[in-house]
Scaffold this motif. Sequence first.
Motif, mmCIF file in Angstrom:
data_model
loop_
_atom_site.group_PDB
_atom_site.id
_atom_site.type_symbol
_atom_site.label_atom_id
_atom_site.label_comp_id
_atom_site.label_asym_id
_atom_site.label_seq_id
_atom_site.Cartn_x
_atom_site.Cartn_y
_atom_site.Cartn_z
ATOM 1 N N THR E 49 16.994 64.115 36.866
ATOM 2 C CA THR E 49 17.077 65.180 37.864
ATOM 3 C C THR E 49 16.242 64.844 39.087
ATOM 4 O O THR E 49 16.665 65.017 40.233
ATOM 5 N N VAL E 50 15.027 64.311 38.824
ATOM 6 C CA VAL E 50 14.144 63.927 39.918
ATOM 7 C C VAL E 50 14.749 62.770 40.713
ATOM 8 O O VAL E 50 14.691 62.753 41.945
ATOM 9 N N LEU E 51 15.369 61.821 40.001
ATOM 10 C CA LEU E 51 15.981 60.686 40.693
ATOM 11 C C LEU E 51 17.102 61.138 41.613
ATOM 12 O O LEU E 51 17.290 60.565 42.694
ATOM 13 N N SER E 52 17.823 62.188 41.214
ATOM 14 C CA SER E 52 18.878 62.700 42.088
ATOM 15 C C SER E 52 18.265 63.232 43.382
ATOM 16 O O SER E 52 18.817 63.009 44.472
ATOM 17 N N VAL E 53 17.112 63.910 43.261
ATOM 18 C CA VAL E 53 16.447 64.412 44.471
ATOM 19 C C VAL E 53 15.999 63.245 45.342
ATOM 20 O O VAL E 53 16.111 63.282 46.577
ATOM 21 N N VAL E 54 15.514 62.162 44.704
ATOM 22 C CA VAL E 54 15.068 60.998 45.467
ATOM 23 C C VAL E 54 16.246 60.374 46.210
ATOM 24 O O VAL E 54 16.143 60.018 47.400
ATOM 25 N N VAL E 55 17.392 60.260 45.512
ATOM 26 C CA VAL E 55 18.573 59.691 46.152
ATOM 27 C C VAL E 55 19.012 60.550 47.334
ATOM 28 O O VAL E 55 19.342 60.039 48.415
ATOM 29 N N TYR E 56 18.956 61.875 47.135
ATOM 30 C CA TYR E 56 19.287 62.803 48.215
ATOM 31 C C TYR E 56 18.373 62.590 49.415
ATOM 32 O O TYR E 56 18.826 62.509 50.572
ATOM 33 N N ALA E 57 17.040 62.456 49.133
ATOM 34 C CA ALA E 57 16.090 62.294 50.226
ATOM 35 C C ALA E 57 16.328 60.989 50.971
ATOM 36 O O ALA E 57 16.309 60.954 52.213
ATOM 37 N N VAL E 58 16.601 59.915 50.223
ATOM 38 C CA VAL E 58 16.830 58.625 50.874
ATOM 39 C C VAL E 58 18.094 58.669 51.725
ATOM 40 O O VAL E 58 18.132 58.181 52.868
ATOM 41 N N ALA E 59 19.138 59.316 51.182
ATOM 42 C CA ALA E 59 20.384 59.398 51.942
ATOM 43 C C ALA E 59 20.190 60.218 53.210
ATOM 44 O O ALA E 59 20.696 59.848 54.286
ATOM 45 N N MET E 60 19.445 61.321 53.112
ATOM 46 C CA MET E 60 19.199 62.132 54.302
ATOM 47 C C MET E 60 18.371 61.358 55.314
ATOM 48 O O MET E 60 18.575 61.467 56.519
ATOM 49 N N PHE E 61 17.395 60.554 54.819
ATOM 50 C CA PHE E 61 16.546 59.800 55.732
ATOM 51 C C PHE E 61 17.349 58.715 56.438
ATOM 52 O O PHE E 61 17.212 58.516 57.656
ATOM 53 N N LEU E 62 18.241 58.052 55.696
ATOM 54 C CA LEU E 62 19.059 57.012 56.329
ATOM 55 C C LEU E 62 20.063 57.615 57.290
ATOM 56 O O LEU E 62 20.482 56.973 58.257
ATOM 57 N N GLY E 63 20.464 58.877 57.046
ATOM 58 C CA GLY E 63 21.329 59.562 57.988
ATOM 59 C C GLY E 63 20.596 60.002 59.239
ATOM 60 O O GLY E 63 21.216 60.569 60.142
ATOM 61 N N GLY E 64 19.281 59.769 59.298
ATOM 62 C CA GLY E 64 18.517 60.072 60.502
ATOM 63 C C GLY E 64 18.255 61.543 60.700
ATOM 64 O O GLY E 64 18.209 62.029 61.828
ATOM 65 N N ASN E 65 18.049 62.286 59.609
ATOM 66 C CA ASN E 65 17.929 63.728 59.771
ATOM 67 C C ASN E 65 16.525 64.187 60.104
ATOM 68 O O ASN E 65 16.325 64.906 61.062
ATOM 69 N N SER E 66 15.528 63.755 59.320
ATOM 70 C CA SER E 66 14.201 64.304 59.518
ATOM 71 C C SER E 66 13.179 63.311 59.005
ATOM 72 O O SER E 66 13.495 62.399 58.267
ATOM 73 N N VAL E 67 11.918 63.502 59.417
ATOM 74 C CA VAL E 67 10.868 62.620 58.927
ATOM 75 C C VAL E 67 10.244 63.163 57.646
ATOM 76 O O VAL E 67 9.370 62.548 57.069
ATOM 77 N N MET E 68 10.693 64.341 57.180
ATOM 78 C CA MET E 68 10.078 64.948 56.014
ATOM 79 C C MET E 68 10.503 64.292 54.711
ATOM 80 O O MET E 68 9.853 64.463 53.696
ATOM 81 N N PHE E 69 11.606 63.537 54.730
ATOM 82 C CA PHE E 69 12.176 63.123 53.457
ATOM 83 C C PHE E 69 11.420 62.022 52.734
ATOM 84 O O PHE E 69 11.450 62.010 51.501
ATOM 85 N N PRO E 70 10.709 61.086 53.399
ATOM 86 C CA PRO E 70 9.871 60.163 52.615
ATOM 87 C C PRO E 70 8.824 60.891 51.802
ATOM 88 O O PRO E 70 8.583 60.571 50.636
ATOM 89 N N SER E 71 8.226 61.923 52.400
ATOM 90 C CA SER E 71 7.231 62.717 51.681
ATOM 91 C C SER E 71 7.849 63.391 50.464
ATOM 92 O O SER E 71 7.267 63.391 49.371
ATOM 93 N N LEU E 72 9.080 63.913 50.638
ATOM 94 C CA LEU E 72 9.773 64.555 49.510
ATOM 95 C C LEU E 72 9.992 63.567 48.378
ATOM 96 O O LEU E 72 9.700 63.855 47.211
ATOM 97 N N ALA E 73 10.479 62.359 48.729
ATOM 98 C CA ALA E 73 10.762 61.366 47.699
ATOM 99 C C ALA E 73 9.472 60.964 46.976
ATOM 100 O O ALA E 73 9.455 60.887 45.741
ATOM 101 N N LEU E 74 8.381 60.742 47.746
ATOM 102 C CA LEU E 74 7.128 60.313 47.105
ATOM 103 C C LEU E 74 6.595 61.384 46.158
ATOM 104 O O LEU E 74 6.190 61.087 45.037
ATOM 105 N N HIS E 75 6.627 62.641 46.616
ATOM 106 C CA HIS E 75 6.052 63.695 45.773
ATOM 107 C C HIS E 75 6.876 63.905 44.499
ATOM 108 O O HIS E 75 6.315 64.100 43.418
#
Lengths: 85, 155, 175, 85, 118
Positions: E49-75
């Motif tokens: 479940t956590v890995l799905s959130v990480v994949v979501y965050a990485v995909a959003m970050f590569l889509g250029g959406n926000s700078v918040m997503f690396p923090s989300l993935a790390l936490h």
Amino acid sequence: MNILWMPFVLVLVILVLLALVRLYLGPTAGDRAVSVDTVNTLVVAILILLGVYFKEVIYIDVAIVFALLSFVGTLFVAKYLGGEL
Amino acid sequence: MKMSKIVQTGAHILYPFVLIFGLYIVLHGHLTPGGGFQGGAVIATGVVLVIVANSYEAITGMLQKVVFKAQESLGLLLFIGAAAIAITLGLPFFYNFLANSGSVFGLSVPFGPNHGYLNTAGLIPIMNIAVGIEVWGGLTVIILSMLSGLNRKEA
Amino acid sequence: MLPFLLTAIFAFLIWLVLTAGTGDIGLWSAPELVAGVALSLVTAGITRTFLCRSRNFRMANPARWLLMCLYILGPFFLEVTRANLDVAYRVITGRIRPGIIRVSSDLKTDLGIFMLANSITLTPGTITVDIDETTHDLYVHKINLVFGEEKRETFLDSELFSLANLPAWIRRIAE
Amino acid sequence: MIEMIVQVLVLFGLVGAALMVFFFRDLLAATLAAGFFSFLVALEFYILQAPDVAISQAAIGAGLTTAIFIIAIRATTRYEGEESQ
Amino acid sequence: MIGEALTYVFLVIGTAFNTLGIIGLLRFPDVYTRMHATTKMTTFGTTFTVLSVVVYAVAMFLGGNSVMFPSLALHTLIAAFILAFTNAIGSHALARGVHKSGCMPEPSVVDRLEGVRP
């Protein structure tokens, strides 16, 4: 990218309620402790999914606190059951 | 009696982690969920983790109850002192004289959505630190006092 | 002195991970870095006798940490997946033959036996029930014993794992 | 809609856990049920977007309260209605 | 697109393993086998479940959406790592305590631990 998080949260909450059944039935205290320990893990998953659903990154810290601290209760139960306290 | 070696090793590895995480929650109280009470409770639970992994006789050598009592008093004094400095400056009690002053914790908050800056909010982080120190000491003293009252003769 | 420095570096790394994405210096802002240094010194002052309890500093080598990451991502994850599919099969069909066996291990350090016990608990249909404190023998509850296995007195630790030799990896990391 | 269902399920779980705390005669089981209750309370606070209350509930309710109750049980008796030694 | 599909796949895997863990908790005959089901399968399911959130965050970050997503993935990764660590320790301690309290494994072919401790 719109992910439907809430159906999965619903499934996990139903699983928490099923663990409540084992808490009621469990013949020994060990079964009940196992049930509570399981719910700890499930609640962490629910918290992370809800935090992403609310679009708040800072909410994930709550999940870390849960994962880190709620096993202290399990350790106390284990120590009491083993007669070591 | 102590618990098994596996639990002990795990607790001793986890203790610095819990401590730095609790201090993170305390210091970021004005930016993220948490604050003084929550961070102090997290750190106290970390100390309780070390207490449960070892025997009580070993714990009395590692963690002194006097230190935690002094910590509780120190936190309370720090809180009252931080609130009373404003009186000596001729301002109302609890006045946030550090905000927007430009010194430590005194920057003004930029306009618009941002991720939060650490050195803002004036006196509030200092209050959070004081409350954190106090709760850390108080909750640990509760557990240590309750453990010292157990009757260990028959066990 | 060395435990103090190691604990401070450990705490500071955790702080860096926790506060990533807040500013311009790399990923961090200057006040976060200053606060991180101060708080990791405080943490090190309090917990220096806990992290380095066994007084050996093998884990200060970064190569061992890299090896641990490889271990978790590679063979450990494979074993976890296989064990979960196995237990899923047993949940659905209900075919179990449980028993507690004795596993002898030649790992000497505390950290090594800790990692081995946790790997056993998380992976191959087994749970560590107890540990002999002097000889480091583990008592392991296994969910499905093959016929004839219950007559053997002791098992070697590498016999529990089928896909990869996890005790050899742990020996390379922790000893 | 689906958030409403999740909240109703969590509240049902809360009522069930609270009833178990009341009716169990084995005080260790009642303590475990109280731990379960505090997990669900924290989840409810989180759904209502109060994460700092959820953190304090996690640290106090799931960790320290269980510890205090179990030390108290160890100092007295485990079953309700027993004579103390 | 591929990020979305991968997120759904990981979520479904995680939820399925969590469900199987709870079924095992309800179905197995004694404490130790229940512990097998819950410790392994819910940890694995929550990790996915956590890995799905990480994949979501990485995909959003590569889509250029926000700078918040690396923090989300790390936490979230920290949460998963800590969860695996504490679950292993907790279930070991619980198994040891239950065995010391005198609750023997009920359907069991062999118990080497039985005579060891007084």
